[in-house]
Design an enzyme around this catalytic site. Sequence first.
Site, mmCIF file in Angstrom:
data_model
loop_
_atom_site.group_PDB
_atom_site.id
_atom_site.type_symbol
_atom_site.label_atom_id
_atom_site.label_comp_id
_atom_site.label_asym_id
_atom_site.label_seq_id
_atom_site.Cartn_x
_atom_site.Cartn_y
_atom_site.Cartn_z
ATOM 1 N N GLU A 151 41.827 43.174 39.656
ATOM 2 C CA GLU A 151 41.210 41.908 40.079
ATOM 3 C C GLU A 151 40.652 41.117 38.895
ATOM 4 O O GLU A 151 39.575 40.532 38.958
ATOM 5 C CB GLU A 151 40.160 42.141 41.173
ATOM 6 C CG GLU A 151 40.819 42.617 42.462
ATOM 7 C CD GLU A 151 39.919 42.561 43.676
ATOM 8 O OE1 GLU A 151 39.073 41.659 43.760
ATOM 9 O OE2 GLU A 151 40.093 43.421 44.551
ATOM 10 N N LEU B 49 49.765 39.925 44.403
ATOM 11 C CA LEU B 49 49.894 38.932 43.339
ATOM 12 C C LEU B 49 50.591 39.508 42.111
ATOM 13 O O LEU B 49 51.530 38.917 41.592
ATOM 14 C CB LEU B 49 48.502 38.396 42.955
ATOM 15 C CG LEU B 49 48.437 37.374 41.820
ATOM 16 C CD1 LEU B 49 49.171 36.088 42.200
ATOM 17 C CD2 LEU B 49 46.988 37.058 41.444
#
Length: 380
Positions: free
Chosen positions: A363, A125
Amino acid sequence: MDFQLTEEQLMIRQAARDFAQNELLPGVIERDEHQKFPAEQIKKMGELGFLGMMVDPKYGGAGLDTISYVLAMEEISKVDASASVVMSVNNSLVCWGLEKFGTEEQKQKYLTKLATGEQIGAFCLSEPEAGSDATSQRTTAEDKGDYYLLNGTKNWITNGNSASVYLVMAQTDVEKGHKGINCLIVEKGMEGFQIGPKENKLGIRGSDTHSLMFTDVKIPKENRIGDDGFGFTFAMKTLSGGRIGIASQALGIASGAYELALKYSKERKAFGKEISQHQAIAFKLADMATNIDAARHLCLHAAWLKDQGQNFDKEGAMAKLFASKTAMDVTVEAVQVHGGYGYVKEYHVERLMRDAKITQIYEGTSEIQKIVISRSVLKD
């Protein structure tokens, strides 16, 4: 309210503890020193079922609950956070996302190998200019009819070189913003897919973190997860569960440092008695134990909500925010308890302190967790 673990959960925790002590502890300092990926140990983790803990047995997984996963993550992370981050990414971000949102064909082709550890996955990502602002994807996936043409760069990818399967977020329709993002399954070795050099990191140095480059990589349409434009939603839903994994990792790093500090404080003498008998040290141990217990309860509560099929976005964010701060605070104090020895590699706590910092960043940074939590409480 039932705070008792089941017999199966206790067995899982013990198995993880034994594996960490017998397989991960030997050589952990050397792997950190030389940035060596724990390939042999990860293979054994796969054989023991630690890489597909929550995956349905019909796809090769262990079919366990999230609480068991938290317990195992804590034990592995006490000893080697470089190994536990592989476990977290493979379980929380890759296997869970594929099982929840993938097609049956995708599950048969990819999930069955990922759940058994035959292959390792990566979640892609972050980009050079899209970290916390994940909507600003510069990587593009141009729709060519029966395939996508993938171009762009991904940064800070855990398992960057050791993975075989990569879940890549890419922008297909810029005008739609985050609703134009897709998640594509990319295989290692596809033409035009290059892996950059390994990052030289402060902590989790055994984990292989790389940049990935895509130049006109042809991705078949059947490798898209979900409907067109589902990619950003996929990433956010997957990361929400991933926070439980990283919270558990932070918890484990804190517990490991605390156990070492407690043991050392009972062995080291100063001014005629064990340093644990000095109030200055005893109070440090009290604070460590209290915060670790609080972090553990937050992790287990978030895991329980997930297992019950309830919304756990706020609780997962709270667990990660608090556990990562606890990991940082406890490891710093563990070094202090050890004094000069704490600064020396052979006592492990300096490595745990370096490993702890990343849990406040990846994260979802601590600041992003506060956004998630504040939005939730203001909505109530």
